[in-house]
Design a protein around this motif. Sequence first.
Motif, short mmCIF file in Angstrom:
data_model
loop_
_atom_site.label_atom_id
_atom_site.label_comp_id
_atom_site.label_asym_id
_atom_site.label_seq_id
_atom_site.Cartn_x
_atom_site.Cartn_y
_atom_site.Cartn_z
N VAL A 1 6.94 8.89 -15.16
CA VAL A 1 5.95 7.87 -15.52
C VAL A 1 6.58 6.49 -15.54
N TYR A 2 7.89 6.40 -15.86
CA TYR A 2 8.55 5.09 -15.85
C TYR A 2 8.80 4.61 -14.43
N VAL A 3 9.07 5.53 -13.52
CA VAL A 3 9.18 5.17 -12.10
C VAL A 3 7.83 4.69 -11.59
N ILE A 4 6.77 5.40 -11.99
CA ILE A 4 5.41 5.02 -11.60
C ILE A 4 5.09 3.62 -12.11
N ALA A 5 5.49 3.32 -13.35
CA ALA A 5 5.25 1.99 -13.90
C ALA A 5 5.94 0.91 -13.07
N GLY A 6 7.18 1.18 -12.66
CA GLY A 6 7.89 0.22 -11.81
C GLY A 6 7.21 0.03 -10.47
N LEU A 7 6.77 1.14 -9.87
CA LEU A 7 6.06 1.05 -8.60
C LEU A 7 4.74 0.32 -8.74
N ALA A 8 4.06 0.52 -9.87
CA ALA A 8 2.78 -0.17 -10.11
C ALA A 8 2.99 -1.68 -10.18
N VAL A 9 4.05 -2.09 -10.87
CA VAL A 9 4.34 -3.53 -10.96
C VAL A 9 4.70 -4.09 -9.59
N ILE B 1 0.84 -1.20 0.00
CA ILE B 1 0.00 0.00 0.00
C ILE B 1 0.88 1.25 0.00
N LEU B 2 1.98 1.21 0.72
CA LEU B 2 2.91 2.34 0.73
C LEU B 2 3.44 2.62 -0.67
N VAL B 3 3.79 1.57 -1.39
CA VAL B 3 4.27 1.72 -2.77
C VAL B 3 3.17 2.29 -3.66
N GLY B 4 1.94 1.81 -3.48
CA GLY B 4 0.82 2.33 -4.25
C GLY B 4 0.57 3.81 -3.97
N MET B 5 0.67 4.20 -2.70
CA MET B 5 0.49 5.61 -2.33
C MET B 5 1.57 6.48 -2.95
N LEU B 6 2.79 5.97 -2.97
CA LEU B 6 3.90 6.72 -3.57
C LEU B 6 3.66 6.92 -5.06
N ALA B 7 3.21 5.85 -5.74
CA ALA B 7 2.91 5.97 -7.16
C ALA B 7 1.78 6.96 -7.40
N TRP B 8 0.74 6.91 -6.55
CA TRP B 8 -0.37 7.86 -6.71
C TRP B 8 0.09 9.30 -6.50
#
Length: 213
Positions: free
Chosen positions: A157-165, A120-127
């Motif tokens: 956006v590429y960092v976000i993609a990594g966090l999403a995965v 969830i922490l990773v998801g919040m960071l991506a958001w």
Amino acid sequence: MLSPVNRWLLHPAAKPALFLVACLPFAWLVWAAFADQLGANPAEALVRSLGDWNIRFLVVVLLVTPLRTIAGWPALARLRRMLGLFVFFYATMHLLAYAWFDQGFIWREVVADTIKRPFILVGMLAWSMLLLLALTSFNKAIRWLGARRWQWLHRLVYVIAGLAVLHFFWMRSGKNDFGEVAVYACIFAALLGWRAWRSWTRRAGTKSAAPHP
């Protein structure tokens, strides 16, 4: 002469059509929730489905530049901003559905759960990064930041993609189900690799074209 695809992409109806198509998954999920069509655990199905559509739209956004270059569809660029905002929209709906159904909109519980559970922490960071990109997606922000700094910022956006995965991987780890995770990881790796290769060939071309002293 413009190709038929580029002519359609430049048509005034292209943006309204994209908006309607991008809204369809959300509309279907809302209907399914009210019609009790989301299975035995509708809250979990809604939260996860919104997350799935978030990552799918992220794939579409990252495909814009390769398609513009490889397929010769430069007019796709005019739709990229709307697609990016839909990534943020589905991420926000995913977050709000979790906060509502899992935590009853008790924000201290959301914060406590975020600290306790890494996925969830990773998801919040991506958001949070998506929020930053959404806030700077308009022409005034581009002029204020300057084109070069704006471009560097939106490479997040590429960092976000990594966090999403990573978020998806940790979420699926409880059930040991990594098939979809592997698919998205391969897609994002291929898209990032293509961008790195293109950047390298551009630099190499620039150096070879430079006059020798």
